[in-house]
Design a protein around this motif. Structure first.
Motif, PDB file in Angstrom:
ATOM      1  N   GLY A  67      57.759  61.646  35.869  1.00  0.00           N
ATOM      2  CA  GLY A  67      57.599  62.424  34.645  1.00  0.00           C
ATOM      3  C   GLY A  67      58.623  62.157  33.573  1.00  0.00           C
ATOM      4  N   GLY A  68      59.336  61.046  33.692  1.00  0.00           N
ATOM      5  CA  GLY A  68      60.352  60.758  32.689  1.00  0.00           C
ATOM      6  C   GLY A  68      61.481  61.771  32.715  1.00  0.00           C
ATOM      7  N   LEU A  69      62.316  61.748  31.698  1.00  0.00           N
ATOM      8  CA  LEU A  69      63.451  62.667  31.662  1.00  0.00           C
ATOM      9  C   LEU A  69      62.988  64.118  31.565  1.00  0.00           C
ATOM     10  N   ALA A  70      61.918  64.346  30.827  1.00  0.00           N
ATOM     11  CA  ALA A  70      61.403  65.712  30.685  1.00  0.00           C
ATOM     12  C   ALA A  70      60.910  66.273  32.017  1.00  0.00           C
ATOM     13  N   GLY A  71      60.531  65.396  32.939  1.00  0.00           N
ATOM     14  CA  GLY A  71      60.030  65.846  34.228  1.00  0.00           C
ATOM     15  C   GLY A  71      61.105  66.146  35.256  1.00  0.00           C
ATOM     16  N   GLN A  72      62.359  65.974  34.898  1.00  0.00           N
ATOM     17  CA  GLN A  72      63.453  66.199  35.853  1.00  0.00           C
ATOM     18  C   GLN A  72      63.805  67.682  35.850  1.00  0.00           C
ATOM     19  N   ASN A  73      63.070  68.461  36.644  1.00  0.00           N
ATOM     20  CA  ASN A  73      63.252  69.916  36.573  1.00  0.00           C
ATOM     21  C   ASN A  73      64.298  70.425  37.556  1.00  0.00           C
ATOM     22  N   ASP A  74      64.681  71.677  37.371  1.00  0.00           N
ATOM     23  CA  ASP A  74      65.759  72.267  38.155  1.00  0.00           C
ATOM     24  C   ASP A  74      65.384  72.462  39.618  1.00  0.00           C
ATOM     25  N   GLY A 126      63.587  59.026  37.687  1.00  0.00           N
ATOM     26  CA  GLY A 126      64.338  59.305  38.917  1.00  0.00           C
ATOM     27  C   GLY A 126      65.762  59.722  38.625  1.00  0.00           C
ATOM     28  N   ALA A 127      65.991  60.317  37.457  1.00  0.00           N
ATOM     29  CA  ALA A 127      67.362  60.654  37.051  1.00  0.00           C
ATOM     30  C   ALA A 127      68.012  61.645  38.008  1.00  0.00           C
ATOM     31  N   ASN A 128      67.271  62.683  38.402  1.00  0.00           N
ATOM     32  CA  ASN A 128      67.828  63.644  39.367  1.00  0.00           C
ATOM     33  C   ASN A 128      68.231  62.940  40.654  1.00  0.00           C
ATOM     34  N   TYR A 129      67.321  62.136  41.178  1.00  0.00           N
ATOM     35  CA  TYR A 129      67.539  61.438  42.451  1.00  0.00           C
ATOM     36  C   TYR A 129      68.734  60.494  42.365  1.00  0.00           C
ATOM     37  N   ALA A 130      68.776  59.690  41.318  1.00  0.00           N
ATOM     38  CA  ALA A 130      69.873  58.732  41.163  1.00  0.00           C
ATOM     39  C   ALA A 130      71.209  59.448  40.997  1.00  0.00           C
ATOM     40  N   ALA A 131      71.208  60.563  40.281  1.00  0.00           N
ATOM     41  CA  ALA A 131      72.454  61.302  40.076  1.00  0.00           C
ATOM     42  C   ALA A 131      72.991  61.864  41.385  1.00  0.00           C
ATOM     43  N   VAL A 132      72.099  62.390  42.223  1.00  0.00           N
ATOM     44  CA  VAL A 132      72.536  62.932  43.512  1.00  0.00           C
ATOM     45  C   VAL A 132      73.024  61.813  44.426  1.00  0.00           C
ATOM     46  N   LYS A 133      72.323  60.682  44.426  1.00  0.00           N
ATOM     47  CA  LYS A 133      72.774  59.552  45.238  1.00  0.00           C
ATOM     48  C   LYS A 133      74.120  59.026  44.748  1.00  0.00           C
TER      49      LYS A 133
END
Length: 230
Positions: free
Chosen positions: A99-106, A153-160
């Protein structure tokens, strides 16, 4: 207690924190076959039992690895029943994204953060074990997304990325402790990166076993890409 030598994985106590996934099951089998004493830990009793059935001889524990008190109690039970841990592989994980950056929800971020929380808790709980082991090993499975993050995958990459930073800090702690004690490094913290785990379960399992093939200073604070040429 099993006599422990300074080389090889044979006889080492290895704990898989979140070991019910496909890669956890494959790795537990590989470590058992190599002569390690294996502990499979997960939050779902049925999944833990199923994973142990694929690695005959493995020990099991049920634990919420995101609960600090539960992890402390786990450490105490492991010590009482089996002694100190020589290897620790935190494998709590999962994927949510798109969902792109907008799809990176809490909600997705909170789900992904479970893996980082579990990593922090189990590495702190068993830190003294790994530091004092003659061959302590910590390893996580990370992602090539850390080096090449995408908006979806910004959330995923940030956590990794946070997980990798944590493991590298642990590695620095191992090196500093050895310097302070005027001794060789005996423990290593390693990052294994994959693009996708699909089809690489055996390769990751082999990498876990191989961590005891060389001295700790060959592995500490090392990033290894698995399947990079695929």
């Amino acid at each position: 207690m099993t006599d422990r030598t300074d080389e090889g994985v044979n006889g080492r106590l290895v704990l898989f924190a979140g070991g019910t996934s496909a890669v956890g099951r494959a790795s537990a089998r590989a470590l058992v076959d190599a002569g390690a004493r294996v502990m499979i830990v997960g939050s779902d009793a049925e999944r833990v039992a199923a994973a142990a059935a694929e690695a005959p001889g493995a020990f099991t524990e049920v634990c919420d690895l995101t609960d600090p008190d539960a992890v402390t109690a786990l450490r105490d039970r492991v010590h009482a029943a089996h002694g100190s841990v020589d290897g620790l592989f935190p494998l709590v994980g999962g994927w949510r994204g798109g969902g792109g950056l907008a799809g990176q929800n809490d909600d997705d971020l909170a789900f992904l953060m479970r893996s980082f929380t579990a990593l922090r808790l189990v590495t702190r709980a068993f830190d003294a074990d790994l530091r004092s082991s003659p061959a302590g090993r910590l390893a996580i499975v990370s992602s090539t997304a850390v080096a090449r993050p995408l908006a979806g995958g910004a959330n995923y990459a940030a956590v990794k990325a946070a997980s990798e930073a944590w493991v590298r800090a642990v590695a620095q702690g191992y090196a500093k402790a050895a310097r302070d004690d005027a001794r060789e490094v005996s423990s290593a913290a390693v990052i294994l990166r994959v693009r996708s785990l699909e089809g690489l379960e055996s390769a990751v399992a082999s990498a876990f076993v191989a961590l005891w093939d060389d001295a700790a200073d060959a592995w500490n604070d090392v990033v290894i890409e698995i399947g990079a040429g695929g």
